[in-house]
Write an enzyme that holds these catalytic residues in place. Sequence first.
Site: not given
Length: 215
Positions: A59, A61
């Site tokens: 996913d 940062y």
Amino acid sequence: MQWKDIIELEQNKEYYQKLKTNIDKKYKNGIVYPPKDKIFYVFSQTKIENLKIVILGQDPYHGENQAQGLAFSTPKEIKNPPSMVNILKEIKSDLNRDSFCLDGDLTIWAEDGVLLLNTILTVDKSSPKSHHNLGWEIFTDNIIKYISLNMDNIIFLLWGASAINKTKLIDKSKHHILTAPHPSPLSAYRGFFGSKHFSKSNEILKRLNKEQIRW
């Protein structure tokens, strides 16, 4: 079909309507990354007709100003996160030269035909995997399935257990799959270093008479 057509097909499905409602609320009530206009940025940077390689991330940062809609990539102005540092180390070791992306901005890879796809496309600030199970995994699984079914000789670089788990979505008789531990400091020393995925990918592209990636 172009990316926008494939995305529109998904957006008309029931699961996506629920996902959109949830994501809209999260953007309205909290801090979510990447910026809303960059959620689908990955699809604007790699043309479907130029697709050669898929790199799957988890996913985005979750720190301020880091996520830009491309897996592993960050804006050139900020310090490279640890996973990016290790990716650059492996490129140097593998290719005997520095990466073209020492600043951490992987846009050049995307333009060369590398789809830098996170399996989850949004995240709450400072809360990794916070948008797990909202529906993004269905969306990105369907993108992977579309690529597997409708294209040939795509190279999939799967780093880490969650990415390797997507192997089951890919037709191995038509595509090339390279797997390694995740480049994060927790796992890079267990086999990401020394995996030589960058030279191996370019060797496959050379055999296919395709232009190589400017790693």
